[in-house]
Design an enzyme around this catalytic site. Structure first.
Site, PDB file in Angstrom:
ATOM      1  N   PHE A 159      41.329 -11.931  26.177  1.00 35.24           N
ATOM      2  CA  PHE A 159      41.504 -10.695  25.399  1.00 35.24           C
ATOM      3  C   PHE A 159      40.943 -10.810  23.984  1.00 35.24           C
ATOM      4  O   PHE A 159      40.678  -9.796  23.341  1.00 35.24           O
ATOM      5  CB  PHE A 159      42.997 -10.317  25.330  1.00 35.24           C
ATOM      6  CG  PHE A 159      43.786 -11.099  24.298  1.00 35.24           C
ATOM      7  CD1 PHE A 159      43.751 -10.727  22.959  1.00 35.24           C
ATOM      8  CD2 PHE A 159      44.535 -12.208  24.650  1.00 35.24           C
ATOM      9  CE1 PHE A 159      44.465 -11.450  21.997  1.00 35.24           C
ATOM     10  CE2 PHE A 159      45.240 -12.937  23.701  1.00 35.24           C
ATOM     11  CZ  PHE A 159      45.204 -12.564  22.367  1.00 35.24           C
ATOM     12  N   GLU A 186      42.461  -7.675  31.066  1.00 35.92           N
ATOM     13  CA  GLU A 186      43.058  -6.354  31.346  1.00 35.92           C
ATOM     14  C   GLU A 186      43.711  -5.754  30.102  1.00 35.92           C
ATOM     15  O   GLU A 186      44.116  -4.594  30.098  1.00 35.92           O
ATOM     16  CB  GLU A 186      44.080  -6.484  32.489  1.00 35.92           C
ATOM     17  CG  GLU A 186      45.311  -7.342  32.201  1.00 35.92           C
ATOM     18  CD  GLU A 186      45.074  -8.850  32.351  1.00 35.92           C
ATOM     19  OE1 GLU A 186      43.918  -9.307  32.179  1.00 35.92           O
ATOM     20  OE2 GLU A 186      46.054  -9.559  32.611  1.00 35.92           O
ATOM     21  N   SER A 236      43.153 -19.353  28.511  1.00 37.30           N
ATOM     22  CA  SER A 236      44.124 -20.387  28.160  1.00 37.30           C
ATOM     23  C   SER A 236      43.950 -21.621  29.061  1.00 37.30           C
ATOM     24  O   SER A 236      43.404 -21.525  30.158  1.00 37.30           O
ATOM     25  CB  SER A 236      45.533 -19.826  28.294  1.00 37.30           C
ATOM     26  OG  SER A 236      45.731 -19.411  29.634  1.00 37.30           O
ATOM     27  N   CYS A 291      40.228 -18.859  19.305  1.00 37.28           N
ATOM     28  CA  CYS A 291      40.325 -20.236  19.814  1.00 37.28           C
ATOM     29  C   CYS A 291      39.783 -21.211  18.774  1.00 37.28           C
ATOM     30  O   CYS A 291      39.979 -22.410  18.897  1.00 37.28           O
ATOM     31  CB  CYS A 291      39.548 -20.374  21.105  1.00 37.28           C
ATOM     32  SG  CYS A 291      37.799 -20.179  20.857  1.00 37.28           S
TER      33      CYS A 291
HETATM   34  P1  NAD Z   1      44.493 -15.954  29.663  1.00 38.32           P
HETATM   35  O1  NAD Z   1      44.259 -17.309  30.205  1.00 38.32           O
HETATM   36  O2  NAD Z   1      45.863 -15.368  29.783  1.00 38.32           O
HETATM   37  O3  NAD Z   1      43.527 -14.894  30.408  1.00 38.32           O
HETATM   38  C1  NAD Z   1      42.152 -15.131  30.541  1.00 38.32           C
HETATM   39  C2  NAD Z   1      41.664 -14.446  31.813  1.00 38.32           C
HETATM   40  O4  NAD Z   1      42.338 -15.005  32.940  1.00 38.32           O
HETATM   41  C3  NAD Z   1      41.945 -12.944  31.845  1.00 38.32           C
HETATM   42  O5  NAD Z   1      40.819 -12.291  32.376  1.00 38.32           O
HETATM   43  C4  NAD Z   1      43.155 -12.822  32.737  1.00 38.32           C
HETATM   44  O6  NAD Z   1      43.193 -11.622  33.461  1.00 38.32           O
HETATM   45  C5  NAD Z   1      43.013 -14.000  33.675  1.00 38.32           C
HETATM   46  N1  NAD Z   1      44.321 -14.544  34.108  1.00 38.32           N
HETATM   47  C6  NAD Z   1      45.466 -14.597  33.368  1.00 38.32           C
HETATM   48  N2  NAD Z   1      46.455 -15.167  34.100  1.00 38.32           N
HETATM   49  C7  NAD Z   1      45.924 -15.483  35.300  1.00 38.32           C
HETATM   50  C8  NAD Z   1      46.452 -16.093  36.488  1.00 38.32           C
HETATM   51  N3  NAD Z   1      47.717 -16.501  36.567  1.00 38.32           N
HETATM   52  N4  NAD Z   1      45.617 -16.283  37.527  1.00 38.32           N
HETATM   53  C9  NAD Z   1      44.323 -15.877  37.452  1.00 38.32           C
HETATM   54  N5  NAD Z   1      43.793 -15.283  36.378  1.00 38.32           N
HETATM   55  C10 NAD Z   1      44.564 -15.089  35.313  1.00 38.32           C
HETATM   56  O7  NAD Z   1      43.988 -15.944  28.164  1.00 38.32           O
HETATM   57  P2  NAD Z   1      44.116 -14.791  27.083  1.00 38.32           P
HETATM   58  O8  NAD Z   1      45.546 -14.711  26.657  1.00 38.32           O
HETATM   59  O9  NAD Z   1      43.441 -13.552  27.549  1.00 38.32           O
HETATM   60  O10 NAD Z   1      43.231 -15.397  25.902  1.00 38.32           O
HETATM   61  C11 NAD Z   1      43.719 -16.299  24.948  1.00 38.32           C
HETATM   62  C12 NAD Z   1      43.416 -17.716  25.349  1.00 38.32           C
HETATM   63  O11 NAD Z   1      42.021 -17.899  25.508  1.00 38.32           O
HETATM   64  C13 NAD Z   1      43.839 -18.726  24.287  1.00 38.32           C
HETATM   65  O12 NAD Z   1      44.404 -19.830  24.928  1.00 38.32           O
HETATM   66  C14 NAD Z   1      42.523 -19.112  23.616  1.00 38.32           C
HETATM   67  O13 NAD Z   1      42.488 -20.368  23.009  1.00 38.32           O
HETATM   68  C15 NAD Z   1      41.604 -19.059  24.771  1.00 38.32           C
HETATM   69  N6  NAD Z   1      40.231 -18.912  24.332  1.00 38.32           N
HETATM   70  C16 NAD Z   1      39.440 -20.007  24.400  1.00 38.32           C
HETATM   71  C17 NAD Z   1      38.140 -19.930  23.961  1.00 38.32           C
HETATM   72  C18 NAD Z   1      37.232 -21.115  24.026  1.00 38.32           C
HETATM   73  O14 NAD Z   1      36.064 -20.931  23.809  1.00 38.32           O
HETATM   74  N7  NAD Z   1      37.712 -22.307  24.320  1.00 38.32           N
HETATM   75  C19 NAD Z   1      37.643 -18.725  23.437  1.00 38.32           C
HETATM   76  C20 NAD Z   1      38.480 -17.624  23.399  1.00 38.32           C
HETATM   77  C21 NAD Z   1      39.777 -17.727  23.853  1.00 38.32           C
END
Ligand code: NAD
Length: 499
Positions: A159, A186, A236, A291
């Site tokens: 997000f 989403e 994440s 991040c």
């Molecule tokens: P998230 O992991 O909750 O979601 C990321 C994606 O995975 C979304 O599209 C979501 O729909 C999907 N998802 C979520 N739960 C899932 C599940 N149980 N099974 C399958 N798919 C699932 O992350 P977020 O809250 O949207 O974003 C924040 C996180 O992203 C933080 O941890 C941040 O550090 C990380 N991030 C990392 C980088 C990097 O380059 N390392 C960059 C941006 C964000």
């Protein structure tokens, strides 16, 4: 994951984009999209079924046949058009980011600009896809390498950068001749739909770029789909690990970038004002939902007291409010649940500044917060808080600071503030993180390098965008060729040797 709800009739419906047009979801499941500054629901995003994911993959698979044939010259021309259109309309998408993510407009413009840099890098695709040629590798034999696209590839995005992170993926993937299926977050999906419309307007053939909205059902359908060759993920750490394990188990190439806990080390010789400015900017920019945000400040020796004083002086001056207000420097958090979770870290530890005090009441706001004496073993140290909560830990020496940073399971970004070039050089040598800043608090690499962390911040072996992105979205082939006089041909059962 976001709760599944019935979409109220009054809010905007956000649908899939498959085969060059909008496709309304048929699952009857959707997720709410909020304006985090008001707390009001403004949209409902369709959640895809397995069949809808398959329809997007089939559209991409069909489009791949023609797209791969498009010359590098024509692809480059199209990328220049895409670059121009995104540049012209960058404020439009930035406003969508403000409306659904909550970040302030200037920050949203920054996000789009950094994403544009990746598109600009991809305009050089003919050069990026050049290969090697060895004439006369053996007598009368030439050897050369070529890089070819993988086919249908997918991106699953978080997000916090709803426009830029998808650009990290679709731009190099499509430039390399692949077709693409995007599953955006989403929580703020409109930027992806906007991108699909823009790419069509720029002249990208239908089916080359598709968007499926949704939750775990859509993600799992992507991970298991036999016609998807590679998956890029950013999100994440627990989900990154899951995505990497599931995608690779079904034979896909995968790069899965995870979470972070970025340490900024401040040495006693650092300029205090510069370090305080950097800590406040990198700790609270985008409400800490980056991040690459600084979340742990490691104060070495006697720097702690003056540094904390300088930070405490700056915090009340940070203007928190609706991202569309030009005065605002920091917006709300993305959802109420996330804001409440972030705020819960302020229930323990030496809280120097409690951001619950004075935060706007409407919407999902929390002001910049500061906790002193945060140590390993404490929740505030171990967890990626992903909000405007800066932890401070005090250590006596550089050696202690580097041991602490390197013991973190994460290894995304890190920074050192010092005037001592020798120590800075030692730090870049010692530290176990993928992106290092020397007096730079948010060291996001420029587009012609690649972005990625170490340890639990990246599963897979290739970083995103830049040269590693091109590598990820292509596979190599080596051709050995000769054009001998048939008169010299004979049977030779020996293993081929160079002559
Ligand atoms: P998230 O992991 O909750 O979601 C990321 C994606 O995975 C979304 O599209 C979501 O729909 C999907 N998802 C979520 N739960 C899932 C599940 N149980 N099974 C399958 N798919 C699932 O992350 P977020 O809250 O949207 O974003 C924040 C996180 O992203 C933080 O941890 C941040 O550090 C990380 N991030 C990392 C980088 C990097 O380059 N390392 C960059 C941006 C964000």
């Amino acid at each position: 994951m976001t709760e599944t709800i019935e979409a109220p009739a009054s809010v905007k419906r956000i649908s899939h984009w498959i085969g060059g047009g909008a496709v309304e979801g048929s699952s009857g499941r959707s997720g709410p999209v909020f304006n985090p500054a008001t707390g009001q629901q403004t949209g409902a995003v369709d959640f895809a079924t397995v069949e809808e994911v398959d329809a997007a993959v089939q559209a991409a698979k069909a489009a791949f046949v023609e797209w791969r044939l498009v010359s590098l010259a024509k692809r480059a021309e199209l990328f220049f058009r895409i670059r121009e259109l995104v540049h012209e309309r960058r404020e439009e998408v930035a406003r969508l980011l403000v409306a659904e993510h909550g970040k302030v407009l200037s920050d949203a413009m920054g996000e789009v600009t950094r994403g544009l840099e990746v598109i600009e890098f991809c305009c050089g695709l003919p050069t990026l896809l050049k290969s090697e040629y060895s004439e006369q590798a053996s007598t009368g034999i030439d050897v050369y390498s070529i890089r070819q696209p993988l086919g249908v590839v997918a991106g699953i995005t978080p997000f916090n950068f709803p426009a830029m992170v998808p650009m990290w993926m679709w731009a190099p993937a499509i430039a390399c001749g692949n077709t693409f299926v995007l599953k955006p977050s989403e929580k703020d999906p409109s930027a992806s739909f906007w991108t699909a419309e823009l790419l069509k307007e720029a002249g990208l053939p239908d089916g080359v770029f598709n968007v499926v909205m949704g939750d775990k059902v859509a993600v799992d359908a992507v991970l298991e789909h036999p016609d998807i060759a590679a998956v890029s993920f950013v999100g994440s750490t627990p989900i990154a690990r899951y995505v990497y394990e599931t995608a690779t188990a079904s034979g896909k190439r995968c790069q899965a970038l995870g979470g972070a806990k970025n340490h900024m080390i401040v040495l006693p010789d650092a300029d205090i004002d510069m370090a305080a400015d950097a800590a406040v900017s990198a700790g609270y920019g985008s409400a800490g939902e980056r991040c690459m945000a600084v979340s742990m400040l490691v104060a070495v020796g006697d720097v702690a007291e003056p540094l904390l004083e300088a930070i405490k002086e700056r915090i009340p001056k940070v203007k928190v409010g609706d991202g569309l207000d030009p005065e605002s420097e920091m917006g709300p958090l993305v959802t109420r649940e996330h804001r409440d979770k972030v705020a819960s870290y302020l229930d323990e530890g030496d809280v120097l500044v409690d951001g619950r005090e004075g935060a706007p009441e409407e919407g999902f706001f929390l002001r910049p917060s500061l906790i002193d004496n945060v140590k390993p073993g404490m929740r505030a140290y171990e967890d990626e808080i992903f909000g405007p909560v800066l932890g401070v830990t005090r250590v006596a020496t550089y050696e202690e600071a580097i041991r602490l940073a390197n013991a973190s399971p994460y290894g995304n970004g890190t920074a050192i503030f010092t005037r001592d070039g020798g120590v800075a050089r030692q730090f870049q040598f010692d530290v176990t993180a993928g992106m290092v800043g020397i007096n730079v608090p948010v060291p996001v690499p420029v587009a012609y390098y690649s972005f990625g962390g170490w340890k639990a911040s990246l599963f897979g072996d290739r970083h995103v965008y830049g040269p590693e992105g091109i590598d990820f979205y292509t596979r190599g082939k080596v051709v050995t060729s000769r054009w001998p006089d048939p008169a010299t041909s004979k049977v030779d059962l020996g293993f081929p040797q160079t002559r």
